[in-house]
Design a protein around this motif. Structure first.
Motif, mmCIF file in Angstrom:
data_model
loop_
_atom_site.group_PDB
_atom_site.id
_atom_site.type_symbol
_atom_site.label_atom_id
_atom_site.label_comp_id
_atom_site.label_asym_id
_atom_site.label_seq_id
_atom_site.Cartn_x
_atom_site.Cartn_y
_atom_site.Cartn_z
ATOM 1 N N LYS A 59 12.177 -49.368 20.124
ATOM 2 C CA LYS A 59 11.472 -50.108 18.943
ATOM 3 C C LYS A 59 12.335 -51.407 18.553
ATOM 4 O O LYS A 59 13.711 -51.167 18.654
ATOM 5 N N PRO A 114 0.491 -64.079 18.178
ATOM 6 C CA PRO A 114 -0.487 -62.863 18.569
ATOM 7 C C PRO A 114 -1.897 -63.193 18.414
ATOM 8 O O PRO A 114 -2.813 -62.790 18.488
ATOM 9 N N SER A 152 -0.656 -61.586 29.742
ATOM 10 C CA SER A 152 -0.418 -60.615 29.624
ATOM 11 C C SER A 152 -0.272 -59.567 30.848
ATOM 12 O O SER A 152 -0.374 -59.946 32.119
ATOM 13 N N TYR A 182 -0.760 -55.480 27.820
ATOM 14 C CA TYR A 182 0.454 -55.792 27.119
ATOM 15 C C TYR A 182 0.783 -57.389 27.012
ATOM 16 O O TYR A 182 0.983 -58.021 28.301
ATOM 17 N N THR A 183 0.875 -57.876 25.728
ATOM 18 C CA THR A 183 0.400 -59.342 25.676
ATOM 19 C C THR A 183 1.998 -59.988 25.876
ATOM 20 O O THR A 183 2.988 -59.542 25.457
ATOM 21 N N LYS A 196 3.083 -60.547 22.156
ATOM 22 C CA LYS A 196 3.790 -59.355 21.897
ATOM 23 C C LYS A 196 5.515 -59.175 22.437
ATOM 24 O O LYS A 196 6.315 -58.673 21.570
ATOM 25 N N LEU A 221 7.935 -61.741 20.563
ATOM 26 C CA LEU A 221 8.273 -61.420 19.274
ATOM 27 C C LEU A 221 9.322 -60.230 19.240
ATOM 28 O O LEU A 221 10.304 -60.343 18.341
ATOM 29 N N ASP A 222 8.956 -59.283 20.206
ATOM 30 C CA ASP A 222 9.853 -58.331 20.150
ATOM 31 C C ASP A 222 11.289 -58.626 20.598
ATOM 32 O O ASP A 222 12.116 -58.223 19.965
ATOM 33 N N GLY A 240 4.676 -64.075 13.920
ATOM 34 C CA GLY A 240 3.421 -63.514 13.778
ATOM 35 C C GLY A 240 2.740 -63.350 12.386
ATOM 36 O O GLY A 240 1.964 -62.756 11.813
ATOM 37 N N THR A 281 7.521 -54.097 29.981
ATOM 38 C CA THR A 281 7.169 -53.124 28.933
ATOM 39 C C THR A 281 7.883 -52.263 28.476
ATOM 40 O O THR A 281 7.802 -51.222 27.736
#
Length: 315
Positions: A77, A107, A135, A140-141, A144, A147-148, A170, A293
């Motif tokens: 995470k 997003p 994606s 899985y975009t 996303k 940002l992670d 976001g 991912t």
């Protein structure tokens, strides 16, 4: 990338607890003495005053001088919310430096196609405000992903004392447009700006590449002052990205260098501060997608990019 889990031995017969404890203690004593001897040998002044930390070696194509390694975790995470100003680190080798992280796309862009399809001036011509991004085949975009990685980078860089700003987190309904993304870095007087992306090329096309600004002087665009420092920034990021992630440079652009120069990106053309883009991998290739991912790999990507930035800022 898949990992094979450990094999588990079947339950063993219960042993006499007192005897086991006695044997364990007897084994620990010489082990502790041996560890002390090794520690003394490694930390002795005979190696030029080194504390025993292993030196980091870059690949031959990487910059010769490297910043101190930024510690990382393998948590699946991303780090939590931005710390309050009172808890943010204010000391460290990057104290006083401003880094703007530009997480590619948003997003919510797919819900605002009319807004993101309007044209904006990028200096050389007019292009769409933004896009939805790509994606993986499993959904899985890119938004996303970016940002992670950006959140992980922020944590690493703030621990080094840097002031970190985002172009978006976001928290907007769409955008910002590419011209506004450039303006955010300019207004922050950023010492470095990095735009995070993942590509959407064909199957079998793998690897990362860093996009550098070309020389553009048209309309509101004049990249000549930032071309040289941006290349320096990009080369350092590419070198540390290879070293930390183990990923290879792109096999479909950049002639194996991991570096590509472009003159058609508004985010680069309108920047007045050193800025690069990085395409961390190809989301449409199954092998690259397995990396993108993975939370553990994204942590490595964040560390590789962050160490390249730190290397540039401490030059």
């Amino acid at each position: 990338m898949s990992y094979v889990g450990p094999d588990f031995d079947p339950p063993q017969p219960r042993r006499n607890r007192r005897r086991t404890l006695t044997v364990a203690l007897a084994a620990l004593v010489p082990g502790a003495l041996l560890g002390w001897v090794v520690y003394e040998a490694v930390s002795s002044p005979g190696d030029g005053g080194s504390s025993g930390n292993a030196a980091v070696r870059l690949s031959p194509s990487s910059p010769s001088n490297t910043a101190p390694t930024i510690s990382a975790t393998n948590d699946d995470k991303p780090p939590g919310p931005t710390p309050t100003p009172e808890s943010t680190t204010t000391s460290g080798p990057l104290k006083g430096k401003v880094v703007v992280i530009d997480p590619g796309h948003n997003p919510n862009n797919f819900q605002h196609t009319a807004e993101i399809n309007r044209k904006v001036n990028i200096g050389t011509n007019w292009k769409e405000c933004d896009t939805t991004g790509t994606s993986t085949n499993d959904g899985y975009t890119e938004a996303k992903f970016t940002l992670d990685v950006a959140h992980r980078m922020r944590t690493l860089l703030e621990k080094q004392g840097a002031t970190v700003e985002f172009t978006q987190d976001g928290d907007r309904s769409w955008g910002p447009c590419v011209d506004e993304r450039a303006q955010i870095g300019n207004k922050a007087h950023a010492d470095a700006v990095v735009s995070i992306h993942a590509d959407g090329a064909g199957t079998g096309q793998r690897g990362f590449h860093v996009i550098l600004p070309g020389k553009v002087n048209a309309g509101a665009a004049n990249t000549e002052p930032i071309v040289t420092p941006s290349r320096d920034l990009g080369e350092r990021i590419a070198g540390s990205f290879v070293r930390v992630t183990g990923s290879a440079p792109s096999n479909y652009v950049g002639d194996g260098t991991g570096l590509v120069t472009r003159e058609d990106l508004g985010g680069l053309n309108l920047s007045t501060v050193p800025k690069v883009f990085i395409e961390c991998g190809n989301m449409r290739d199954s092998k690259d997608a397995a990396l993108l991912t993975s939370g553990a790999w994204r942590q490595k990507a964040a560390q590789g990019i962050s160490e390249g930035i730190a290397n540039f800022l401490e030059r």
